[in-house]
Design an enzyme around this catalytic site. Sequence first.
Site, PDB file in Angstrom:
ATOM      1  N   LYS A   1       0.188  -0.914  -0.020  1.00 51.24           N
ATOM      2  CA  LYS A   1      -0.048   0.251   0.608  1.00 51.24           C
ATOM      3  C   LYS A   1       0.342   0.921   0.165  1.00 51.24           C
ATOM      4  O   LYS A   1       1.564   1.453   1.172  1.00 51.24           O
ATOM      5  CB  LYS A   1      -0.514  -0.431   1.653  1.00 51.24           C
ATOM      6  CG  LYS A   1      -1.648  -1.346   0.979  1.00 51.24           C
ATOM      7  CD  LYS A   1      -2.698  -0.567   2.389  1.00 51.24           C
ATOM      8  CE  LYS A   1      -3.480  -1.899   2.956  1.00 51.24           C
ATOM      9  NZ  LYS A   1      -5.131  -2.415   1.448  1.00 51.24           N
TER      10      LYS A   1
ATOM     11  N   ARG B   1     -10.185 -12.097   1.016  1.00 55.40           N
ATOM     12  CA  ARG B   1     -10.733 -12.463  -0.103  1.00 55.40           C
ATOM     13  C   ARG B   1     -10.719 -14.165   0.162  1.00 55.40           C
ATOM     14  O   ARG B   1     -10.459 -15.287  -0.064  1.00 55.40           O
ATOM     15  CB  ARG B   1     -11.354 -12.100  -0.875  1.00 55.40           C
ATOM     16  CG  ARG B   1     -10.354 -12.090  -1.973  1.00 55.40           C
ATOM     17  CD  ARG B   1     -10.657 -11.204  -3.368  1.00 55.40           C
ATOM     18  NE  ARG B   1     -10.385  -9.530  -2.818  1.00 55.40           N
ATOM     19  CZ  ARG B   1     -11.044  -8.820  -3.701  1.00 55.40           C
ATOM     20  NH1 ARG B   1     -11.142  -9.124  -4.912  1.00 55.40           N
ATOM     21  NH2 ARG B   1     -11.120  -7.488  -3.399  1.00 55.40           N
TER      22      ARG B   1
END
Length: 525
Positions: A306, A383
């Site tokens: 990030k 996920r």
Amino acid sequence: MATLAQAALGLTHPAAVEHLKVSFAAKEIDVTEWKGDLLAVGVTEKDMTKDDNSKFENSILKKLDTHLGGLLAEASTEEDFTGKTGQSIVLRLPGLGSKRVALIGLGKSASSMTAFRDFGEGVGAAAKTAQAQTVAILLASSEGISAESKPNTASAIASGTVLGVYEDIRYKSEPKKPVLKSIDILDFGSGPELEKKLKYAEEVSSAIIFGKELVNSPANVLTPAVLAAEASNIASLCSDVITANILTAEQCKELKMGSYLGVAAASANPPHFIHLCYKPPGGAVKAKLALVGKGLTFDSGGYNIKTGPGCSIEIMKFDMGGSAAVLGAAKAIGQIKPPGVEVHFIVAACENMISGTGMRPGDIVTASNGKTIEVNNTDAEGRLTLADALVYACNQGVDKIIDLATLTGACIIALGQSVAGVFTPSEDLAKEVFEASEISGEKLWRMPLEESYWESMKSGVADMVNTGGRPGGAITAALFLKQFVNEKVQWMHIDIAGPVWNEKKHAATGFGISTLVEWVLKNSS
């Protein structure tokens, strides 16, 4: 949070703070007779109407003002207090049993549980400022509240007040301890149903505080091992109804959880797969439910690290907000002990870090249902952990599953900071959960599961990729999760990336806990 006392990086240990113990009571007493520190009155804009002589027309405000020699009307005019939402005025006036009187604005009208919970938070803020130990709360007018909704309204106000007073002081060197001891709800009637609902408010607000503290704890303190210890602690506190099974990386390997283990591979802190199971104290089980929470105790993004403004890497401790909701619900359910329902609380806890042992972009991982996933972005890791957690949940033989996850920035772009996105193919489950959220006052919005978008998730070399590009990112994430749920099981995914964190307060909200508890109770016989 007793089990957070492990050695932490940077020598940081949370202080052992005594938790707020507040007693709730419903009382039928004349508003001018009540004795205590703070009398808080919820007023709408209509309640603030005054006659030609600048006297209140509302009977409760008129009665208070008469006792105060007209000072309440005078002060509200001078302070330009009109009852708008978010407005409040606290006055120290002689002439009543209470040391202070607060008027808290409810806007044009108050009918939703969200409005009543927000009102409670406003009362809590006023009580905190006034250092009040005893608080009484009433509404200037309650014509909009039906007799059957009174217990829920009282509960929303009471829990809102506790949450309004609460502040996480465990990491401050000179903490200021809250002093609130009791909350009296006036003019709401009395009786066993109201008492039961206030007891319920006590249990749920305590669970929300627990959830907030999990999310607020930094990643150097709350590791996957500590999260698992917190879960085990819930099981030992509620050992008559909850059992804990914490799986090691080795046991997860035996269950072929390649998707989850791929995410965990880069961290020096090993993964812990958490499974708590609630069984009612007696009677037949009519519904089997699973609550699955994303449990990334820190998310660096992995090799797709990030970076750049808005990436929020510095608050990525909140990436276990889904697991905090699930464990907070477990804590409340273990105390409430609803009959007729079995609940599995499941969290695949780990960190998403960077190292030579870590998962690379382009790697292919194999989930426990045999499906293969080409990892085209290591920052779409939640996920991957949920994939194996959902397969595991289905294997418990449950009828319904709700998963909660801080899954996508796309959901924040779509719905903002205070609304969670709901994805489900089941109309019945949607109806149940939205009814639960109306009582909890948490904001949910149903999003489409647009099957045609699955095209963008196809891989040339595996069964699927883990991200499908920017358009509809929250939808493609939900479609990805759907691949790991048995078609016979009713399933819902709730993306809580927005409402899990309060930007203004730089702190967790405890979002999801009260809705989950309401939903479990709906399924209880």
